[in-house]
Each structure stands twice: as structure tokens, then as C-alpha cells.
Design a protein around this motif. Structure first.
Motif, mmCIF file in Angstrom:
data_model
loop_
_atom_site.group_PDB
_atom_site.id
_atom_site.type_symbol
_atom_site.label_atom_id
_atom_site.label_comp_id
_atom_site.label_asym_id
_atom_site.label_seq_id
_atom_site.Cartn_x
_atom_site.Cartn_y
_atom_site.Cartn_z
ATOM 1 N N ASN A 116 0.827 -1.201 0.000
ATOM 2 C CA ASN A 116 0.000 0.000 0.000
ATOM 3 C C ASN A 116 0.869 1.262 0.000
ATOM 4 O OD1 ASN A 116 0.382 0.917 2.948
ATOM 5 N ND2 ASN A 116 -0.300 -1.207 3.204
ATOM 6 N N ASP A 117 0.246 2.396 -0.317
ATOM 7 C CA ASP A 117 0.985 3.645 -0.473
ATOM 8 C C ASP A 117 1.707 4.052 0.809
ATOM 9 O OD1 ASP A 117 0.130 3.788 -3.071
ATOM 10 O OD2 ASP A 117 -1.480 5.234 -2.686
ATOM 11 N N GLU A 118 1.061 3.880 1.950
ATOM 12 C CA GLU A 118 1.689 4.284 3.210
ATOM 13 C C GLU A 118 2.896 3.406 3.514
ATOM 14 O OE1 GLU A 118 2.840 6.002 6.689
ATOM 15 O OE2 GLU A 118 1.580 6.782 5.070
ATOM 16 N N LEU A 119 2.810 2.128 3.211
ATOM 17 C CA LEU A 119 3.948 1.233 3.410
ATOM 18 C C LEU A 119 5.125 1.672 2.547
ATOM 19 C CD1 LEU A 119 5.165 -1.460 4.543
ATOM 20 C CD2 LEU A 119 4.223 -2.561 2.493
ATOM 21 N N VAL A 120 4.865 1.986 1.294
ATOM 22 C CA VAL A 120 5.935 2.423 0.391
ATOM 23 C C VAL A 120 6.543 3.732 0.889
ATOM 24 C CG1 VAL A 120 6.443 3.195 -1.953
ATOM 25 C CG2 VAL A 120 4.935 1.227 -1.589
ATOM 26 N N ARG A 121 5.694 4.664 1.335
ATOM 27 C CA ARG A 121 6.191 5.962 1.808
ATOM 28 C C ARG A 121 7.043 5.808 3.062
ATOM 29 N NH1 ARG A 121 5.898 9.559 5.513
ATOM 30 N NH2 ARG A 121 4.573 8.180 6.773
ATOM 31 N N GLY B 90 14.486 4.318 5.085
ATOM 32 C CA GLY B 90 15.615 3.716 4.384
ATOM 33 C C GLY B 90 15.629 2.206 4.494
ATOM 34 N N GLN B 91 14.444 1.594 4.506
ATOM 35 C CA GLN B 91 14.336 0.146 4.653
ATOM 36 C C GLN B 91 13.856 -0.489 3.356
ATOM 37 O OE1 GLN B 91 11.681 -0.123 8.015
ATOM 38 N NE2 GLN B 91 13.283 0.444 9.484
ATOM 39 N N LYS B 92 13.845 -1.823 3.342
ATOM 40 C CA LYS B 92 13.418 -2.557 2.163
ATOM 41 C C LYS B 92 11.965 -2.971 2.288
ATOM 42 C CE LYS B 92 18.013 -4.462 1.122
ATOM 43 N NZ LYS B 92 18.808 -5.699 0.936
ATOM 44 N N LEU B 93 11.286 -3.004 1.158
ATOM 45 C CA LEU B 93 9.903 -3.480 1.127
ATOM 46 C C LEU B 93 9.861 -4.992 1.349
ATOM 47 C CD1 LEU B 93 8.635 -1.403 -1.913
ATOM 48 C CD2 LEU B 93 7.804 -1.197 0.448
ATOM 49 N N PRO B 94 8.762 -5.496 1.888
ATOM 50 C CA PRO B 94 8.651 -6.943 2.120
ATOM 51 C C PRO B 94 8.583 -7.729 0.811
ATOM 52 C CG PRO B 94 6.562 -5.837 2.556
ATOM 53 C CD PRO B 94 7.565 -4.756 2.346
ATOM 54 N N VAL B 95 9.211 -8.891 0.821
ATOM 55 C CA VAL B 95 9.211 -9.804 -0.319
ATOM 56 C C VAL B 95 8.704 -11.156 0.169
ATOM 57 C CG1 VAL B 95 10.602 -10.974 -2.060
ATOM 58 C CG2 VAL B 95 11.138 -8.602 -1.407
ATOM 59 N N ALA B 96 7.738 -11.723 -0.522
ATOM 60 C CA ALA B 96 7.163 -13.000 -0.113
ATOM 61 C C ALA B 96 8.235 -14.061 0.055
ATOM 62 C CB ALA B 96 6.125 -13.452 -1.135
ATOM 63 N N GLY B 97 8.181 -14.774 1.174
ATOM 64 C CA GLY B 97 9.096 -15.878 1.421
ATOM 65 C C GLY B 97 10.450 -15.492 1.957
#
Length: 504
Positions: free
Chosen positions: A244-249, A255-262
Motif C-alpha cells: 500500500n501507499d503508506e507502506l511504500v512511503r 531507508g528500509q526494504k519493502l517486504p518480499v514474499a518468502g
């Protein structure tokens, strides 16, 4: 409530009268009482003073007498008299334990050595549920550190420790029927720190240690969101992340990485994960987990989460909460859920809601909380802009977050539980101060965020609303007097300039 001068006690008692001077504590002063209570006092005095008081089988000549008499006080209540002799009478064993904690706050060092401040106290708690939540997922605390936290909160008369055992960043409890949770989902933590998990023997040790301090463990398995870590071990149970937009923002801001499945997730963003709501295998998993956790936990509660399920539709969320809250009832436990679960009209009767909105809640949050009462449950109050212990003290404080606002000690103290929500006062089960640990990397970090604000939470949970000493100026003075006791116990508290801290 009668005070000649405010006695340096937190939480403030129902009734307390200060006497003149002190009663000297001699190293030979004998303690008579039940072995568990006597050991509690003797061990604590030794930690504080360096000398160990002798136990005695004789009641008539003991310097300190520890008794239980249900006719003297109600559940968790006690009377305490410090005169030429010291006598504590608990209405039950818990009341006796709390009387000992009060007595220990009266133990002071002076020019003439150690002694008790003279006092007469009659006391009992306002709320049945007085809790602290420790997030052991974002930062993992080994068993010894959890025991330290238990000791810290027991001294302030808290009686529940809510352990947040699962989240996106890791899984912290051994489940025999799903062994990969410990093998694969427990290795990570926030910020890339080391993970860990509690074996069943570890958890039993924590439960037993807490019980010895009259604290009930409340385990939380956070569902259906906050479940990314499950997918690291069992990808068939968890949906792909919803970015979602808030997660990306927020992820970019930190300065962290977005979640990746698995893959293990070490960021702080929330709302992206969900178990597969419409897959029957999900409920086999949930039933197995809750059964094993419930079997490990003699207390009455199982917390099932329910917060920030932003990756789940309202329809799916309702379907899940109805099934899982009913499942907890079938297991013989009382479900607790964060207040968002109150949006579900079919939540199991008797489910307890934990409210984390502000002290002036939005209409939506207030309505969700009220639903628990309408369904025969009650409420635990954890207003985030007053008692979330992970909020920053001020904008420059290096630890904590600020999404709920800045929470200094006065903000943590100046609120009244019955004023937050439009529900009958007797439907408020109690108060809990949560410590989330995104920015925590050690027990010292945790203590600096907890102390001194946790004392404000303790007083709001224990002291009656009409208590004469339930004022900021009284609390501020009594809190300052805690410094030498906390220092003696090795508590690394934040010496905020709001308080005039005593040195002796």
C-alpha cells in the motif's frame, strides 16, 4: 486519603498516613511468614542493602510479620503498619506480595543507616487487569531478560504481562505441529538483528516465574495480519504482500526494504501481510497453534491480534475473526483482540477488546471498542498517545517512534480511564502499557523507554480515581523519590528533566 506528607509510594495507596521518623533496620531483624513471601522480602532487602535478614518460625518476637487474612482485605488488597514492628496482612497471597512491594518503597538509606519510613497503609487495586505488553518479536528478549522485566513490573503492582509473540519480523514460540516456524520464521528480527524463539520449556519457565510474582502471562498470536514471518516457513498459508501507499512511503522514509514474499522482513512497515482467509488449511494451522499455546498458558486469555490488517478485505477480516474468536472459546479460553476486531458484528460473545486509539478517540475507533461491550465483553485501555511506552519522550529522544505523538511523563499520567470511551465504568477491565520494539536493540533500551513512564501507567491502573494524591504535582514528587530505589535495582531509567530526581 490521609497524608501528613506524601509518602514516596507509587502507585499511591487508597489510604496512607505517614508517621514521624523512621524505624531502623538492623541486619538481625527477623522475618516471620509464609516461606515464599518471606523469601521475596529477604531477597529484595539483600539486593538493596547488602545484608540478609534471618527468617524466623516465631511470630511473637519477629521484627517483620507477614500474614494472610481474607477478613482484613479483599482480593489483592493489604494493610501495612510500620511502627516499632512491621506487620503486613494480605487479603490473599497476592495482596501480601503487593504489601511487601510497598514496604520496599519505604526502605530508605539515611545518615543513620537503613530504615523503614513509619506508615499506616490500607490498599487495594482499582482495576483487576493491570498490564504491560512486551513486544518480543521486533526485538527478541531471552528468558533471563523477560524475567527481569517481570521483576520490574511486579514491583509496581502490575499483574499481567502480555507477550507479543508473533509478527511480520519473526515468530517466537515453538509449535510442535508446525516445526518450521522455529527453524525458519524465528531467525529474523527488526533491523536485521538476531532472532530467537522460546522452546516450550522456556515458555513454561517464564509462566512459572511470572506466577511466582502474581503475574499472568497473556500470549498473543497476531492474526490475520502481521503474519509475514509465517510465510517464510509455510508460504502456502500467507498471501503475497500488499504494498500500500503508506507502506511504500514509510519504508522509503526509514531507508528500509519493502517486504518480499518468502524472505525474512526486517523493516517496520505494517499492514502488508495476511494469512489466506478462505483456505481451510489456514484454520488447521491456527487451531494447532492456539491449542499448543493455550496448553502452555494456565491463564484465562489468548490474544489473537486483529490490528492493522490492511491487506485483508473487511468481508474476509470478519470471516476470520468470527471463526478464530469462536475457536478460542472452544479451547476454553477468553479471546482478546485489538479494537479493530470490534468492527466484526459476529465476534465471539465475551471477547475482550484492547483499545489503542487516542485518549480522544475517533468515532470509528470508539464504535469498534463499544462493540466488545455490546457482545458481553469488556475493555483493556491502551491509548497510544498516553501509555504506548515506545513513543518518544520528545522530538530529539534517540529511541522510539512518534506516530501517536510525543509522550512525556506528564502526558502518560494526565488522563482518566473512564473518560476515554462512552462505556460503563465497570466494563473497563483495566489498563495496559505496551512496549513495541522497532527501535529497541537491548534491555537497556527497553528500560529507558519504559521507565519512568511505566510508573504513571501503574498508578492509573491501581489508584482510585478519587485518590487525593492522584495529581501531577504529588506524582511528580513521589516519582522523583523512586530514583535511588531504581538505581539500587539496576534499572536504567531516562532521567527526564520533568522530574526532580532524589539522590537518596
Amino acid at each position: 486519603m490521609a497524608f501528613t506528607d506524601p509518602l514516596p509510594l507509587i502507585p499511591s495507596p487508597i489510604s496512607a498516613t505517614a508517621g514521624q521518623g523512621r524505624v531502623a533496620l538492623a541486619p538481625t531483624a527477623t522475618v516471620h511468614g509464609a516461606p515464599a513471601a518471606a523469601s521475596t522480602l529477604i531477597d529484595a532487602v539483600e539486593r538493596r542493602t547488602g545484608f540478609r535478614l534471618p527468617a524466623s518460625d516465631r511470630a511473637d518476637d519477629a521484627a517483620i510479620s507477614l500474614l494472610v487474612d481474607p477478613a482484613t482485605a479483599g482480593a489483592e488488597g493489604y494493610t501495612l503498619r510500620v511502627a516499632d514492628r512491621v506487620e503486613i496482612i494480605g487479603g490473599d497471597e497476592a495482596g501480601l506480595f503487593y504489601g511487601i512491594q510497598t514496604l520496599l518503597q519505604l526502605l530508605r538509606d539515611g545518615d543513620e543507616g537503613w530504615g523503614w519510613l513509619r506508615a499506616d497503609v490500607a490498599d487495594a487495586p482499582r482495576f483487576a487487569y493491570r498490564g504491560v505488553m512486551l513486544d518480543v518479536t521486533r526485538h527478541f528478549f531471552p528468558v533471563a531478560e523477560v524475567k527481569t522485566v517481570i521483576d520490574r513490573i511486579a514491583a509496581l503492582k502490575f499483574n499481567h504481562l502480555h507477550l507479543h509473540l508473533t509478527d511480520d519480523q519473526g515468530w517466537r514460540i515453538q509449535i510442535d505441529s508446525w516445526p518450521l516456524l522455529a527453524e525458519k520464521a524465528a531467525v529474523s528480527a527488526a533491523n536485521g538483528d538476531e532472532g530467537g524463539f522460546y522452546s516450550k520449556d522456556d515458555f513454561r519457565e517464564i509462566v512459572a516465574y511470572a506466577a511466582s510474582r502474581h503475574i499472568t502471562i497473556v500470549p498473543e498470536i497476531d492474526l490475520p495480519g502481521h503474519t509475514h514471518a509465517i510465510g517464510v516457513a509455510y508460504p502456502e498459508i500467507v498471501e503475497a504482500p500488499v504494498l500500500n501507499d503508506e507502506l511504500v512511503r514509510s519504508t522509503a522514509l526509514w531507508g528500509q526494504k519493502l517486504p518480499v514474499a518468502g524472505e525474512p522482513y526486517t523493516g517496520w512497515g505494517v499492514g502488508h501481510s495476511s494469512v489466506r482467509i478462505r483456505e481451510e488449511g489456514t484454520y488447521d494451522f491456527v487451531r494447532d497453534v492456539l491449542t499448543e499455546v493455550g496448553d502452555l498458558t494456565p491463564g484465562p486469555y489468548l490474544h489473537i491480534g486483529g490490528d492493522e490488517s490492511l491487506g485483508t478485505s473487511a468481508e474476509d477480516f470478519a470471516h476470520f475473526v468470527e471463526r478464530v474468536s469462536a475457536m478460542v472459546i472452544e479451547l476454553g479460553k477468553t479471546p482478546i483482540a485489538w479494537h479493530e476486531a470490534g468492527a466484526v458484528s459476529g465476534i465471539a460473545q465475551g471477547t475482550i477488546g484492547q483499545f489503542w486509539g487516542g485518549v480522544e478517540p475517533s468515532e470509528a475507533h470508539a464504535a469498534e471498542a463499544a462493540q466488545f461491550v455490546e457482545r458481553g465483553g469488556s475493555l483493556i485501555l491502551s491509548p497510544s498517545n498516553a501509555v504506548y511506552l515506545d513513543m518518544k519522550y520528545d522530538a530529539d529522544y534517540p529511541l522510539g517512534l512518534a506516530w501517536a505523538g510525543l509522550v512525556d511523563v506528564r502526558r502518560a499520567y494526565d488522563w482518566e480511564p473512564t473518560d476515554v470511551l462512552d462505556v460503563p465504568a465497570d466494563e473497563i477491565l483495566g489498563v495496559e502499557g505496551p512496549l513495541w520494539t522497532e527501535t529497541v536493540r537491548s534491555l537497556a533500551d527497553a528500560e529507558q523507554l519504559m521507565f519512568p513512564r511505566i510508573a504513571a501507567v501503574a498508578e492509573r491502573a491501581w489508584t482510585p480515581a478519587d485518590g487525593a494524591e492522584l495529581t501531577w504535582e504529588s506524582f511528580r514528587a513521589r516519582l522523583g523519590a523512586m530514583a535511588p530505589l531504581w538505581q539500587a535495582d539496576g534499572i536504567r531509567f531516562h532521567p527526564t528533566s520533568e522530574i526532580d530526581w532524589s539522590t537518596r
